[in-house]
Design a protein around this motif. Sequence first.
Motif, PDB file in Angstrom:
ATOM      1  N   GLY A 131       0.794  -1.225   0.000  1.00  0.00           N
ATOM      2  CA  GLY A 131       0.000   0.000   0.000  1.00  0.00           C
ATOM      3  C   GLY A 131       0.821   1.267   0.000  1.00  0.00           C
ATOM      4  N   ALA A 132       2.074   1.195  -0.405  1.00  0.00           N
ATOM      5  CA  ALA A 132       2.996   2.301  -0.192  1.00  0.00           C
ATOM      6  C   ALA A 132       3.197   3.163  -1.438  1.00  0.00           C
ATOM      7  CB  ALA A 132       4.348   1.775   0.296  1.00  0.00           C
ATOM      8  N   SER A 133       2.085   3.556  -2.097  1.00  0.00           N
ATOM      9  CA  SER A 133       2.201   4.423  -3.258  1.00  0.00           C
ATOM     10  C   SER A 133       0.853   5.070  -3.538  1.00  0.00           C
ATOM     11  CB  SER A 133       2.645   3.636  -4.499  1.00  0.00           C
ATOM     12  OG  SER A 133       2.702   4.466  -5.643  1.00  0.00           O
ATOM     13  N   TYR A 134       0.876   6.210  -4.211  1.00  0.00           N
ATOM     14  CA  TYR A 134      -0.381   6.854  -4.590  1.00  0.00           C
ATOM     15  C   TYR A 134      -0.838   6.433  -5.981  1.00  0.00           C
ATOM     16  CZ  TYR A 134       2.412  10.356  -7.175  1.00  0.00           C
ATOM     17  OH  TYR A 134       3.275  10.990  -8.041  1.00  0.00           O
ATOM     18  N   ILE A 135      -0.152   5.506  -6.623  1.00  0.00           N
ATOM     19  CA  ILE A 135      -0.684   4.809  -7.794  1.00  0.00           C
ATOM     20  C   ILE A 135      -0.734   3.328  -7.444  1.00  0.00           C
ATOM     21  CG2 ILE A 135       0.215   6.534  -9.395  1.00  0.00           C
ATOM     22  CD1 ILE A 135       2.288   4.461 -10.253  1.00  0.00           C
ATOM     23  N   THR A 136      -1.528   2.565  -8.190  1.00  0.00           N
ATOM     24  CA  THR A 136      -1.690   1.149  -7.884  1.00  0.00           C
ATOM     25  C   THR A 136      -1.067   0.319  -8.994  1.00  0.00           C
ATOM     26  OG1 THR A 136      -3.660   1.531  -6.556  1.00  0.00           O
ATOM     27  CG2 THR A 136      -3.373  -0.680  -7.419  1.00  0.00           C
ATOM     28  N   TRP A 148     -12.317   5.981 -16.070  1.00  0.00           N
ATOM     29  CA  TRP A 148     -12.560   7.194 -16.855  1.00  0.00           C
ATOM     30  C   TRP A 148     -11.578   7.325 -18.017  1.00  0.00           C
ATOM     31  CZ3 TRP A 148     -16.526  10.702 -15.814  1.00  0.00           C
ATOM     32  CH2 TRP A 148     -17.248  10.461 -14.651  1.00  0.00           C
ATOM     33  N   ASN A 149     -10.397   6.791 -17.861  1.00  0.00           N
ATOM     34  CA  ASN A 149      -9.371   6.793 -18.901  1.00  0.00           C
ATOM     35  C   ASN A 149      -8.334   5.770 -18.476  1.00  0.00           C
ATOM     36  OD1 ASN A 149      -7.201   7.133 -20.599  1.00  0.00           O
ATOM     37  ND2 ASN A 149      -7.148   9.365 -20.457  1.00  0.00           N
ATOM     38  N   PRO A 150      -8.323   4.594 -19.101  1.00  0.00           N
ATOM     39  CA  PRO A 150      -7.441   3.534 -18.606  1.00  0.00           C
ATOM     40  C   PRO A 150      -5.955   3.799 -18.782  1.00  0.00           C
ATOM     41  CG  PRO A 150      -8.652   2.824 -20.560  1.00  0.00           C
ATOM     42  CD  PRO A 150      -9.236   4.124 -20.154  1.00  0.00           C
ATOM     43  N   ALA A 151      -5.573   4.869 -19.470  1.00  0.00           N
ATOM     44  CA  ALA A 151      -4.160   5.257 -19.473  1.00  0.00           C
ATOM     45  C   ALA A 151      -3.760   5.871 -18.145  1.00  0.00           C
ATOM     46  CB  ALA A 151      -3.882   6.238 -20.605  1.00  0.00           C
ATOM     47  N   MET A 152      -4.744   6.263 -17.337  1.00  0.00           N
ATOM     48  CA  MET A 152      -4.506   6.966 -16.087  1.00  0.00           C
ATOM     49  C   MET A 152      -4.725   6.045 -14.887  1.00  0.00           C
ATOM     50  SD  MET A 152      -3.563   9.898 -17.021  1.00  0.00           S
ATOM     51  CE  MET A 152      -3.537  10.886 -18.524  1.00  0.00           C
ATOM     52  N   THR A 153      -4.154   6.437 -13.761  1.00  0.00           N
ATOM     53  CA  THR A 153      -4.268   5.639 -12.542  1.00  0.00           C
ATOM     54  C   THR A 153      -5.577   5.925 -11.816  1.00  0.00           C
ATOM     55  OG1 THR A 153      -3.182   5.084 -10.437  1.00  0.00           O
ATOM     56  CG2 THR A 153      -3.068   7.386 -11.127  1.00  0.00           C
ATOM     57  N   PRO A 154      -6.108   4.944 -11.106  1.00  0.00           N
ATOM     58  CA  PRO A 154      -7.217   5.212 -10.200  1.00  0.00           C
ATOM     59  C   PRO A 154      -6.737   5.713  -8.844  1.00  0.00           C
ATOM     60  CG  PRO A 154      -6.760   2.885 -10.186  1.00  0.00           C
ATOM     61  CD  PRO A 154      -5.805   3.507 -11.179  1.00  0.00           C
ATOM     62  N   GLY A 155      -5.436   5.979  -8.723  1.00  0.00           N
ATOM     63  CA  GLY A 155      -4.882   6.395  -7.444  1.00  0.00           C
ATOM     64  C   GLY A 155      -4.469   5.205  -6.604  1.00  0.00           C
ATOM     65  N   GLY A 156      -3.987   5.507  -5.395  1.00  0.00           N
ATOM     66  CA  GLY A 156      -3.556   4.457  -4.498  1.00  0.00           C
ATOM     67  C   GLY A 156      -3.672   4.908  -3.051  1.00  0.00           C
ATOM     68  N   SER A 157      -3.633   4.016  -2.130  1.00  0.00           N
ATOM     69  CA  SER A 157      -3.353   2.618  -2.432  1.00  0.00           C
ATOM     70  C   SER A 157      -4.613   1.789  -2.690  1.00  0.00           C
ATOM     71  CB  SER A 157      -2.560   1.996  -1.277  1.00  0.00           C
ATOM     72  OG  SER A 157      -3.321   2.004  -0.071  1.00  0.00           O
ATOM     73  N   SER A 158      -5.794   2.394  -2.486  1.00  0.00           N
ATOM     74  CA  SER A 158      -7.038   1.647  -2.722  1.00  0.00           C
ATOM     75  C   SER A 158      -7.489   1.777  -4.168  1.00  0.00           C
ATOM     76  CB  SER A 158      -8.140   2.152  -1.770  1.00  0.00           C
ATOM     77  OG  SER A 158      -7.726   2.131  -0.435  1.00  0.00           O
ATOM     78  N   GLY A 159      -6.547   1.702  -5.104  1.00  0.00           N
ATOM     79  CA  GLY A 159      -6.886   1.900  -6.505  1.00  0.00           C
ATOM     80  C   GLY A 159      -7.794   0.827  -7.057  1.00  0.00           C
ATOM     81  N   GLY A 160      -7.545  -0.431  -6.708  1.00  0.00           N
ATOM     82  CA  GLY A 160      -8.409  -1.494  -7.185  1.00  0.00           C
ATOM     83  C   GLY A 160      -9.813  -1.369  -6.632  1.00  0.00           C
ATOM     84  N   ALA A 161      -9.917  -0.981  -5.365  1.00  0.00           N
ATOM     85  CA  ALA A 161     -11.224  -0.812  -4.737  1.00  0.00           C
ATOM     86  C   ALA A 161     -12.034   0.259  -5.452  1.00  0.00           C
ATOM     87  CB  ALA A 161     -11.045  -0.452  -3.260  1.00  0.00           C
ATOM     88  N   ALA A 162     -11.418   1.409  -5.710  1.00  0.00           N
ATOM     89  CA  ALA A 162     -12.131   2.520  -6.344  1.00  0.00           C
ATOM     90  C   ALA A 162     -12.484   2.200  -7.785  1.00  0.00           C
ATOM     91  CB  ALA A 162     -11.292   3.788  -6.261  1.00  0.00           C
ATOM     92  N   ALA A 163     -11.556   1.583  -8.518  1.00  0.00           N
ATOM     93  CA  ALA A 163     -11.840   1.231  -9.911  1.00  0.00           C
ATOM     94  C   ALA A 163     -12.988   0.236  -9.993  1.00  0.00           C
ATOM     95  CB  ALA A 163     -10.592   0.665 -10.570  1.00  0.00           C
TER      96      ALA A 163
END
Length: 493
Positions: A131-136, A148-163
């Motif tokens: 969980g040690a990043s703001y991208i996943t 919204w745009n799969p070239a972009m990140t959903p963020g992190g560390s809960s990126g999979g959860a949000a996506a």
Amino acid sequence: MRDDLALMPAGELTALFAARRASPVEHLEAVLANIAAYNPVLNAFCWLDEAAARRDAQASEARWQRGAPLSPLDGVTATVKDLSVTRDWPTRRACHAIPAEGPWREDSPSVARMREAGAVLVGKTTVPEFGASYITKSTLCGVTRNPWNPAMTPGGSSGGAAAAVAAGMGTIALASDAAGSIRTPAAMTGVFGLKTSFGRVADYPASYLGTLAVIGPITRTVEEAALCMDVIGQPDPHDSYALPPASHSFLDGIGRGVAGLRIAFSPTLGFAEVDPEVAAIVAAAARTLEALGAEVELVEHVMEDPGPMLGTLMAAGVANAFRVFGFGAAEKAMMLPRLVETAARGAATPVLDYLSAREAREKLGARMRAFHARYDLLVTPASAIPSCDADADAPRDPRYARYANPMPFGAAFNLTKQPAASVPVGLTQAGMPVGLQVVGPPHGDALVLRACRAIEAALPLPGPNLAALRHAPFAAHPPQGLAGQFAALAVPA
């Protein structure tokens, strides 16, 4: 109807279940169809258990037919972030050094409460390593992408959860937040995410980051988060910090609006640099709060940058994780060098430096308690920039090259243990979501939900164009590490 059942709010779903106009099985099949269609592009899951989900959905359907649901979430699909332990499912934290075989014998309290409520757990969602990043992204799980745009990140560390939530691949996501890990992904994917007050949701095993980390929900609507909080906000004897249960449902008063509330609007908290487009969208949201009857006051300076104290505490927490898991040289060789370096720095931190950072944290907490004697709520951007590259460790956009910290707004409120949420308030010209962070006083989770519900109603945001994902050029097979995991546990990949 199938697409509607995947994206329908939980309250509407269960009303259909009660009226026998739809069933938990039909809802689950709609969600699984979305997973089959969109997860090859988004890579939001590191574990799926369709067979168990179908069994649970069938059991829920039988309860609804008897008129005996276990809770208002009975039959509603949910996912679990791969930092929370789950019975019979691996919890590898995107780390090659944690073997898949387990054994995996217990649920964390929030997972247990969701099972007891009859929720249908579908699988585990991706995280960056520990969980040690703001991208996943990780070498074990691959790159997770933004609906919204799969070239972009959903963020992190809960990126999979949000996506997963944004793409209708599960209604409620259980997630965690130690420095913005719920709010940043929620902001970047246009969904709602609540970082709860520390102790509001019991957790076990205790986070290796200590009292920075909390469990909270990511959902498509604020009311769904409130429903989830009624379930997961129950105490558990495993957690010595767990608060007594809330005296009222989190739905009580959620529609009262913000009229008469005293709200501070801080565009930078006093230290952050913010993308001008994000700043303009957030400022417009603050004006909307004023139009809804709140007393909104501009407060330029709230605090000094808490980054230095956070860095000391987080590095020590990562070192503690290595201690808890007993990682030696062989395990460290499997891990990201950056993570290993952080653990080494944390292990080498003098105890007086660590105690000094803790003292600074306590002073910040006291400062914010005094702040909330004047203001009911504080609002800020949830993130300094919109979503950035999914596959890069730093934004490639040259506009952000000078940003020392593109995610500066979240961690302060982990340090102070306050509740804080991200609610979507608009889109950039490039079509990427922007979130407003709403911060409440200690234990003011219900007030945060109430304000976010008013904002959600005033500034509704459409969902992403999911149909376009079917033609996105990013579809991939499971990463090699996960393929090996499925094979080891005899589960089809």
